[in-house]
Design a protein around this motif. Structure first.
Motif, PDB file in Angstrom:
ATOM      1  N   ARG A   1       0.854  -1.186   0.000  1.00 47.95           N
ATOM      2  CA  ARG A   1       0.000   0.000   0.000  1.00 47.95           C
ATOM      3  C   ARG A   1       0.887   1.233   0.000  1.00 47.95           C
ATOM      4  O   ARG A   1       2.006   1.213   0.498  1.00 47.95           O
ATOM      5  CB  ARG A   1      -0.960   0.015   1.183  1.00 47.95           C
TER       6      ARG A   1
ATOM      7  N   VAL B   1       1.617   5.006   1.279  1.00 52.71           N
ATOM      8  CA  VAL B   1       1.316   5.807   2.459  1.00 52.71           C
ATOM      9  C   VAL B   1       1.688   7.258   2.176  1.00 52.71           C
ATOM     10  O   VAL B   1       2.582   7.546   1.384  1.00 52.71           O
ATOM     11  CB  VAL B   1       2.042   5.297   3.727  1.00 52.71           C
TER      12      VAL B   1
ATOM     13  N   GLU C   1       2.185   9.756   7.108  1.00 50.02           N
ATOM     14  CA  GLU C   1       2.188   8.408   7.654  1.00 50.02           C
ATOM     15  C   GLU C   1       3.583   7.798   7.583  1.00 50.02           C
ATOM     16  O   GLU C   1       4.019   7.109   8.507  1.00 50.02           O
ATOM     17  CB  GLU C   1       1.180   7.508   6.928  1.00 50.02           C
TER      18      GLU C   1
END
Length: 141
Positions: free
Chosen positions: A46, A48, A52
């Protein structure tokens, strides 16, 4: 990294004097093409945001290792206690955060770098059989 906030107007005129008008909305200006890649040895990944990524790096601080991936400018950062030795080589099972290394330090990935970093990471995966179960591990240099 600080969030950049922008203001926009949301305008609604439906001939309703109670609800019609302009409302100032504040939204975060997050660039979709900038950030870091979190990827696991199970091949899931994923993207970010920069914020983050900063949080992850801060939480790993003092407990992490990093290494360049496949002669690319990408650096994989991982929790050091998750690495293990097997027959003279080191391996890692879990997830890592991947960023780019420059002369100025770590920077965020942009554009096609996300896909390039993922390909480079996956090229270093090997299969282990543990108690009859198959696991992918990242081979450390």
């Amino acid at each position: 990294m600080e969030n950049n906030k922008i203001q926009t107007l949301e305008i609604s005129i439906k001939l309703d004097p109670i609800n019609d008008g302009a409302v100032v909305k504040e939204i975060e200006d997050i660039r979709k093409d900038e950030g870091a890649l979190v990827i696991g040895t199970n091949r899931e990944s994923r993207r970010v945001t920069p914020d983050e990524a900063d949080d992850i790096i801060e939480k790993l601080s003092g407990h992490c290792e990093g290494e360049f991936i496949a002669n690319k400018p990408f650096i994989a950062i991982f929790y050091e206690d998750r690495a293990f030795n097997y027959h003279g080589s080191r391996y890692f099972i879990g997830s890592m955060i991947i960023m780019k290394s420059t002369r100025k330090g770590l920077t965020f990935l942009t554009g096609d770098e996300f896909e390039a970093a993922e390909r480079a990471f996956k090229s270093r995966l090997v299969t282990f059989m543990i108690n009859g179960q198959s696991y992918l591990a990242y081979e450390l240099v």
